[in-house]
Design a protein around this motif. Sequence first.
Motif, PDB file in Angstrom:
ATOM      1  N   GLN A   1     -51.309  16.957 -49.037  1.00 48.70           N
ATOM      2  CA  GLN A   1     -51.002  16.279 -47.594  1.00 48.70           C
ATOM      3  C   GLN A   1     -52.207  15.089 -47.508  1.00 48.70           C
ATOM      4  O   GLN A   1     -52.076  14.035 -47.087  1.00 48.70           O
ATOM      5  N   MET A   2     -53.500  15.659 -47.778  1.00 48.47           N
ATOM      6  CA  MET A   2     -54.395  14.892 -47.578  1.00 48.47           C
ATOM      7  C   MET A   2     -54.980  13.661 -48.409  1.00 48.47           C
ATOM      8  O   MET A   2     -55.029  12.525 -48.010  1.00 48.47           O
ATOM      9  N   GLY A   3     -54.361  13.938 -49.763  1.00 50.70           N
ATOM     10  CA  GLY A   3     -54.249  12.891 -50.295  1.00 50.70           C
ATOM     11  C   GLY A   3     -53.316  11.757 -50.163  1.00 50.70           C
ATOM     12  O   GLY A   3     -53.581  10.557 -50.425  1.00 50.70           O
ATOM     13  N   THR A   4     -52.335  12.046 -49.586  1.00 52.76           N
ATOM     14  CA  THR A   4     -51.283  11.009 -49.314  1.00 52.76           C
ATOM     15  C   THR A   4     -51.678  10.325 -48.260  1.00 52.76           C
ATOM     16  O   THR A   4     -51.421   9.219 -48.007  1.00 52.76           O
ATOM     17  N   GLN A   5     -52.272  11.063 -47.221  1.00 47.07           N
ATOM     18  CA  GLN A   5     -52.632  10.239 -46.169  1.00 47.07           C
ATOM     19  C   GLN A   5     -53.616   9.280 -46.420  1.00 47.07           C
ATOM     20  O   GLN A   5     -53.938   8.140 -45.984  1.00 47.07           O
ATOM     21  N   MET A   6     -54.700   9.512 -47.718  1.00 48.14           N
ATOM     22  CA  MET A   6     -55.617   8.658 -47.883  1.00 48.14           C
ATOM     23  C   MET A   6     -54.933   7.456 -48.658  1.00 48.14           C
ATOM     24  O   MET A   6     -55.480   6.244 -48.388  1.00 48.14           O
ATOM     25  N   ASN A   7     -53.919   7.768 -49.510  1.00 54.89           N
ATOM     26  CA  ASN A   7     -53.509   6.646 -50.084  1.00 54.89           C
ATOM     27  C   ASN A   7     -52.754   5.967 -49.338  1.00 54.89           C
ATOM     28  O   ASN A   7     -52.785   4.644 -49.381  1.00 54.89           O
ATOM     29  N   GLN A   8     -52.114   6.188 -47.914  1.00 54.46           N
ATOM     30  CA  GLN A   8     -51.556   5.510 -47.000  1.00 54.46           C
ATOM     31  C   GLN A   8     -52.588   4.475 -46.248  1.00 54.46           C
ATOM     32  O   GLN A   8     -52.500   3.129 -46.235  1.00 54.46           O
ATOM     33  N   LEU A   9     -53.508   5.027 -46.258  1.00 55.11           N
ATOM     34  CA  LEU A   9     -54.818   4.094 -45.385  1.00 55.11           C
ATOM     35  C   LEU A   9     -55.381   3.310 -46.379  1.00 55.11           C
ATOM     36  O   LEU A   9     -55.547   2.172 -46.159  1.00 55.11           O
TER      37      LEU A   9
ATOM     38  N   THR B   1     -56.280  -9.518 -37.659  1.00 57.16           N
ATOM     39  CA  THR B   1     -55.604  -8.945 -39.053  1.00 57.16           C
ATOM     40  C   THR B   1     -56.750  -8.358 -39.370  1.00 57.16           C
ATOM     41  O   THR B   1     -56.560  -7.467 -40.398  1.00 57.16           O
ATOM     42  N   GLY B   2     -57.864  -7.993 -38.833  1.00 61.14           N
ATOM     43  CA  GLY B   2     -58.893  -7.200 -39.615  1.00 61.14           C
ATOM     44  C   GLY B   2     -58.263  -5.725 -39.100  1.00 61.14           C
ATOM     45  O   GLY B   2     -57.923  -5.263 -37.997  1.00 61.14           O
ATOM     46  N   VAL B   3     -58.563  -4.920 -40.168  1.00 60.86           N
ATOM     47  CA  VAL B   3     -57.926  -3.421 -40.015  1.00 60.86           C
ATOM     48  C   VAL B   3     -58.997  -2.625 -39.607  1.00 60.86           C
ATOM     49  O   VAL B   3     -58.839  -1.289 -39.809  1.00 60.86           O
ATOM     50  N   ALA B   4     -60.126  -2.901 -39.319  1.00 62.22           N
ATOM     51  CA  ALA B   4     -61.441  -2.011 -39.218  1.00 62.22           C
ATOM     52  C   ALA B   4     -60.940  -1.042 -37.967  1.00 62.22           C
ATOM     53  O   ALA B   4     -61.169   0.127 -38.200  1.00 62.22           O
ATOM     54  N   ALA B   5     -60.139  -1.528 -36.874  1.00 62.70           N
ATOM     55  CA  ALA B   5     -59.822  -0.711 -35.538  1.00 62.70           C
ATOM     56  C   ALA B   5     -58.748   0.077 -36.367  1.00 62.70           C
ATOM     57  O   ALA B   5     -58.768   1.569 -35.819  1.00 62.70           O
ATOM     58  N   SER B   6     -57.779  -0.152 -37.232  1.00 61.91           N
ATOM     59  CA  SER B   6     -56.812   0.741 -37.429  1.00 61.91           C
ATOM     60  C   SER B   6     -57.383   1.826 -38.505  1.00 61.91           C
ATOM     61  O   SER B   6     -57.029   3.319 -38.373  1.00 61.91           O
ATOM     62  N   VAL B   7     -58.302   1.420 -39.355  1.00 61.56           N
ATOM     63  CA  VAL B   7     -58.978   2.328 -40.189  1.00 61.56           C
ATOM     64  C   VAL B   7     -59.858   3.456 -39.448  1.00 61.56           C
ATOM     65  O   VAL B   7     -59.653   4.871 -39.671  1.00 61.56           O
ATOM     66  N   LYS B   8     -60.371   3.050 -38.241  1.00 61.62           N
ATOM     67  CA  LYS B   8     -61.244   3.910 -37.317  1.00 61.62           C
ATOM     68  C   LYS B   8     -60.013   5.095 -36.614  1.00 61.62           C
ATOM     69  O   LYS B   8     -60.348   6.243 -36.625  1.00 61.62           O
ATOM     70  N   ARG B   9     -58.963   4.338 -36.212  1.00 62.55           N
ATOM     71  CA  ARG B   9     -57.883   5.343 -35.669  1.00 62.55           C
ATOM     72  C   ARG B   9     -57.232   6.277 -36.601  1.00 62.55           C
ATOM     73  O   ARG B   9     -57.088   7.475 -36.568  1.00 62.55           O
ATOM     74  N   ALA B  10     -57.073   5.739 -37.955  1.00 61.61           N
ATOM     75  CA  ALA B  10     -56.589   6.682 -38.917  1.00 61.61           C
ATOM     76  C   ALA B  10     -57.712   7.733 -39.307  1.00 61.61           C
ATOM     77  O   ALA B  10     -57.107   8.899 -39.678  1.00 61.61           O
ATOM     78  N   SER B  11     -58.671   7.612 -39.514  1.00 64.01           N
ATOM     79  CA  SER B  11     -59.798   8.379 -39.867  1.00 64.01           C
ATOM     80  C   SER B  11     -59.943   9.475 -38.687  1.00 64.01           C
ATOM     81  O   SER B  11     -60.149  10.661 -39.190  1.00 64.01           O
ATOM     82  N   ALA B  12     -59.725   9.009 -37.350  1.00 63.76           N
ATOM     83  CA  ALA B  12     -59.930  10.147 -36.328  1.00 63.76           C
ATOM     84  C   ALA B  12     -58.720  11.027 -36.267  1.00 63.76           C
ATOM     85  O   ALA B  12     -58.728  12.365 -36.283  1.00 63.76           O
ATOM     86  N   ASP B  13     -57.388  10.648 -36.840  1.00 61.28           N
ATOM     87  CA  ASP B  13     -56.471  11.186 -36.723  1.00 61.28           C
ATOM     88  C   ASP B  13     -56.440  12.266 -38.094  1.00 61.28           C
ATOM     89  O   ASP B  13     -55.877  13.286 -37.935  1.00 61.28           O
ATOM     90  N   LEU B  14     -57.247  11.937 -38.882  1.00 58.79           N
ATOM     91  CA  LEU B  14     -57.292  13.045 -40.146  1.00 58.79           C
ATOM     92  C   LEU B  14     -58.026  14.412 -39.744  1.00 58.79           C
ATOM     93  O   LEU B  14     -57.658  15.326 -40.139  1.00 58.79           O
TER      94      LEU B  14
ATOM     95  N   ALA C   1     -63.024  16.892 -42.140  1.00 60.29           N
ATOM     96  CA  ALA C   1     -63.659  16.469 -40.708  1.00 60.29           C
ATOM     97  C   ALA C   1     -64.981  15.376 -41.258  1.00 60.29           C
ATOM     98  O   ALA C   1     -65.213  14.568 -40.445  1.00 60.29           O
ATOM     99  N   ALA C   2     -65.551  15.633 -42.344  1.00 60.16           N
ATOM    100  CA  ALA C   2     -66.765  15.166 -42.973  1.00 60.16           C
ATOM    101  C   ALA C   2     -66.354  13.939 -43.306  1.00 60.16           C
ATOM    102  O   ALA C   2     -66.743  12.706 -43.113  1.00 60.16           O
ATOM    103  N   GLN C   3     -65.203  13.715 -44.021  1.00 58.22           N
ATOM    104  CA  GLN C   3     -64.793  12.453 -44.560  1.00 58.22           C
ATOM    105  C   GLN C   3     -64.084  11.677 -43.234  1.00 58.22           C
ATOM    106  O   GLN C   3     -64.349  10.223 -43.151  1.00 58.22           O
ATOM    107  N   SER C   4     -63.652  12.091 -42.196  1.00 58.90           N
ATOM    108  CA  SER C   4     -63.189  11.386 -41.082  1.00 58.90           C
ATOM    109  C   SER C   4     -64.509  10.720 -40.418  1.00 58.90           C
ATOM    110  O   SER C   4     -64.348   9.666 -39.906  1.00 58.90           O
ATOM    111  N   ALA C   5     -65.426  11.507 -40.282  1.00 57.12           N
ATOM    112  CA  ALA C   5     -66.656  11.228 -39.625  1.00 57.12           C
ATOM    113  C   ALA C   5     -67.342   9.945 -40.176  1.00 57.12           C
ATOM    114  O   ALA C   5     -67.691   8.971 -39.569  1.00 57.12           O
TER     115      ALA C   5
END
Length: 460
Positions: free
Chosen positions: A185-193, A252-265, A297-301
């Motif tokens: 599951q974690m690997g799939t979420q990372m691949n989606q990001l 178009t920048g996805v930095a905000a999207s990456v921040k939200r996705a990493s927080a969801d992890l 949690a460490a990866q998300s931070a």
Amino acid sequence: MQLKPNAYRLNETVKGVETMTRFALAVLALASGVYTYLGVRGLLDGSASFVFFAAIIYSAAVSVAIYAFWSFMLRFVPLVTSGVQRVGLFVTMAIGCVMIMAMSSWLNAAALAGSAATEQHMAVTLQGYAEDLDQAHSNALAAQSLLPDVQRAAERFAGLAADERESGALTGTTGSGSVVQLLTQMGTQMNQLAATITGSRDEVALQFEQGSARLATMRELVSTPGAVEPRADSFQTEAVQLSAIIAALQQTGVAASVKRASADLSAGFIAPVADGGSADLANRQDQVMETVRASVAAQSAALSTAADEILATPAVEQRRFVPLSSAEAVLRYWQDFIPSWAGAISIDLLPVVLVLVLMIVNDAMRQESESLEAAENITAAEMLRAMALFRQMEAAGIDVASGQPRPLVVPEPQPTAEPAPAQPAETAATATETPASEAVVTPIDAAQRTRARGDGPRPA
């Protein structure tokens, strides 16, 4: 004024160049009026006839004012000798120069360098848009720097899941259990990001290509020869389109999207229930899932911190192209057109040199001449009256130089005449024997004898 030879030559030379001075002043005033007309025509709005007549009237007023002002200065400044009065004229001349520059010189500069100044404004704006496009493109691609970390995390989770499934590397028991499901599951979420970050790259490249095409068109408008007004209008249209592209790049920048996705992890971490057949296996599964939770949690931070650094980059401010008239552009970019400004001002203020030359020449003539100004301006009647007064003063015994009565001169007593010495006998005899026909008769004696005889004319 009684002139010495050198002063006389200076005076004759000044008279000789007087016509040339007037002609030069008229030509300068006319040239200033023409360039003033060209400069003021670009500032007026309205119908063609209104603009034409208004510009003609203004330029004619400027020409007349310049000619009249410098004519006054050329006439009066060389004649004034008093220090205070000359300083006053210099102050007046300085005020007039400032007024001439205010009403004419900047319009002359607009006529000389107006088109070039407008092109300079377009070039400066183009450079600003190019910098904004590059910065927006860099901000949009900044999230691409997170892609290696996300891909590496996805590979690590996928590798742990494979190891656990094949060899039981984490729990010691092979097979697909709760740990394998969580890691997968974690690997799939990372691949989606990672797919989200990669997908934004194509869109950013497309928008940057469109912005570059707009910049190329704007460069052509700046460098193409011809009238600058239609080119400025087209440039403004392209600038609006380019501003829209820059704004889209920032979105178009996805930095905000990456921040939200990493927080969801970390916040949305859902661990499955341990499904081990024995309590010992279930306990081991719970321990591994806690370890996975800590790793997630460490990866998300780490991803959130990297995304915050990207988001902290200042956003590109919206730039707006403001068209300028030729006069406004010359005033704004005056440092780039100093030669044009020098020529425009010189046309109006060149008579200052003529004024100073005439002032110096007149001072030189005054120093080398003897002052007889009263004799230069006296009339014949005044001369006759002066001569009559002079004779009256002489007859009355008044000293003409001092105007005081002359002192009486008492004649000195003459010494008593001594008797003439006796003449020698020969001399007396000679004098007695001189005939009357040889005696010397003066004209006065002849006149007296004539009157005594009554032969001459009698007085009326």
